[in-house]
Write a protein that holds these residues in place. Structure first.
Motif, mmCIF file in Angstrom:
data_model
loop_
_atom_site.group_PDB
_atom_site.id
_atom_site.type_symbol
_atom_site.label_atom_id
_atom_site.label_comp_id
_atom_site.label_asym_id
_atom_site.label_seq_id
_atom_site.Cartn_x
_atom_site.Cartn_y
_atom_site.Cartn_z
ATOM 1 N N ALA A 124 5.759 -7.889 2.951
ATOM 2 C CA ALA A 124 5.615 -7.055 4.144
ATOM 3 C C ALA A 124 4.568 -7.685 5.044
ATOM 4 N N MET A 125 4.599 -7.291 6.312
ATOM 5 C CA MET A 125 3.573 -7.731 7.246
ATOM 6 C C MET A 125 3.263 -6.604 8.217
ATOM 7 N N GLY A 126 2.031 -6.600 8.694
ATOM 8 C CA GLY A 126 1.642 -5.674 9.742
ATOM 9 C C GLY A 126 1.119 -4.332 9.275
ATOM 10 N N TYR A 127 1.232 -4.015 8.015
ATOM 11 C CA TYR A 127 0.707 -2.746 7.520
ATOM 12 C C TYR A 127 -0.793 -2.866 7.339
ATOM 13 N N PRO A 128 -1.579 -1.957 7.915
ATOM 14 C CA PRO A 128 -3.027 -2.135 7.954
ATOM 15 C C PRO A 128 -3.787 -1.815 6.676
ATOM 16 N N SER A 129 -3.115 -1.202 5.687
ATOM 17 C CA SER A 129 -3.841 -0.820 4.477
ATOM 18 C C SER A 129 -2.897 -0.812 3.283
ATOM 19 N N VAL A 130 -3.488 -0.767 2.091
ATOM 20 C CA VAL A 130 -2.696 -0.666 0.861
ATOM 21 C C VAL A 130 -1.830 0.586 0.909
ATOM 22 N N THR A 131 -2.410 1.708 1.295
ATOM 23 C CA THR A 131 -1.654 2.957 1.333
ATOM 24 C C THR A 131 -0.487 2.865 2.314
ATOM 25 N N ALA A 132 -0.708 2.252 3.464
ATOM 26 C CA ALA A 132 0.362 2.132 4.460
ATOM 27 C C ALA A 132 1.503 1.249 3.953
ATOM 28 N N VAL A 133 1.184 0.108 3.357
ATOM 29 C CA VAL A 133 2.250 -0.774 2.888
ATOM 30 C C VAL A 133 2.962 -0.163 1.689
#
Length: 178
Positions: A124-133
Motif C-alpha cells: 500500500a502507499m499513502g496511508y499515514p498510519s498503521v491504523t489507516a493502512v
C-alpha cells in the motif's frame, strides 16, 4: 489529499487471489513456528520498531478475532518486505514486481526464507498510519484474505517514504526458515 492505493498478491497453492505458485518442488517444509501463549509477546517482538510492533499487534488482533493463530515476526521476511518497500519508494511506484523484475518468491529466496509452503504480500502507499493502512487492508477482500489466512505463521513488515508518502509492505509466509 493523499493518494492511497492497495494491491494484494498471493503466491500459494490453494489460496484464491492474484498470482499463484506452488511451493518449491522437492523442498521439505520446515516445522511451523511455535506460537507464544495468548497475550504473551514473542521474543522477537522486543526488537521491532514501534510502528512494526503496532502493526503486528493489529494483525494478530484481527487474526484472533477471526479464529486464526497469531503470526510470528520473521527476520528473513522482514528483510524482504523492507527491501521491497524501499525499492518502491525509490522508484515512486507501488507494485508487487521489484524494479529488477523480482516477485515475492524471488525476494524471499534472496533473504533465505526457504522451505516455505505459501507466500503472500500486501502493499500500500499513502496511508499515514498503521491504523489507516490496516483499515484499508481489512476493507479489501484480497488483503483481508492474506491477513487472516490460517496457513500463514510468519510475517515480515516494511515501511519506507518517498518524501512524505509512506509505502507499506506485509510479507506472509508459511513454514519457511526464518
Amino acid at each position: 489529499m493523499l493518494f492511497r492505493r492497495l494491491v494484494p498478491v498471493v503466491i500459494a497453492g490453494l489460496t484464491l487471489g492474484a498470482a499463484c505458485a506452488p511451493a518449491p518442488s522437492g523442498a521439505p517444509a520446515a516445522a511451523p513456528a511455535t506460537d507464544p501463549p495468548a497475550g504473551v509477546a514473542a521474543p522477537a517482538e522486543a526488537g521491532l520498531a514501534p510502528w512494526a510492533a503496532d502493526m503486528l499487534s493489529q494483525v494478530n488482533a484481527q487474526r484472533s478475532a477471526n479464529g486464526a493463530a497469531p503470526l510470528a515476526p520473521c527476520a528473513a521476511l522482514a528483510r524482504a518486505a523492507q527491501s521491497h518497500t524501499e525499492d518502491q519508494a525509490a522508484h515512486h511506484t507501488m507494485t508487487h514486481t521489484g524494479s529488477d523484475g523480482s516477485n515475492i518468491s524471488v525476494r524471499a529466496a534472496r533473504v533465505g526464507y526457504t522451505g516455505w509452503s505459501g507466500l503472500a504480500e500486501n502493499v500500500a502507499m499513502g496511508y499515514p498510519s498503521v491504523t489507516a493502512v490496516m483499515t484499508g487492508w481489512m476493507n479489501s477482500a484480497g488483503h483481508r484474505a492474506n491477513l487472516l489466512n490460517a496457513a500463514y505463521n510468519h510475517i515480515g513488515l516494511g515501511l519506507a517514504y518517498d518524501g512524505a508518502t509512506p509505502y507499506w509492505t506485509q510479507d506472509f509466509g508459511a513454514n519457511g526458515a526464518c
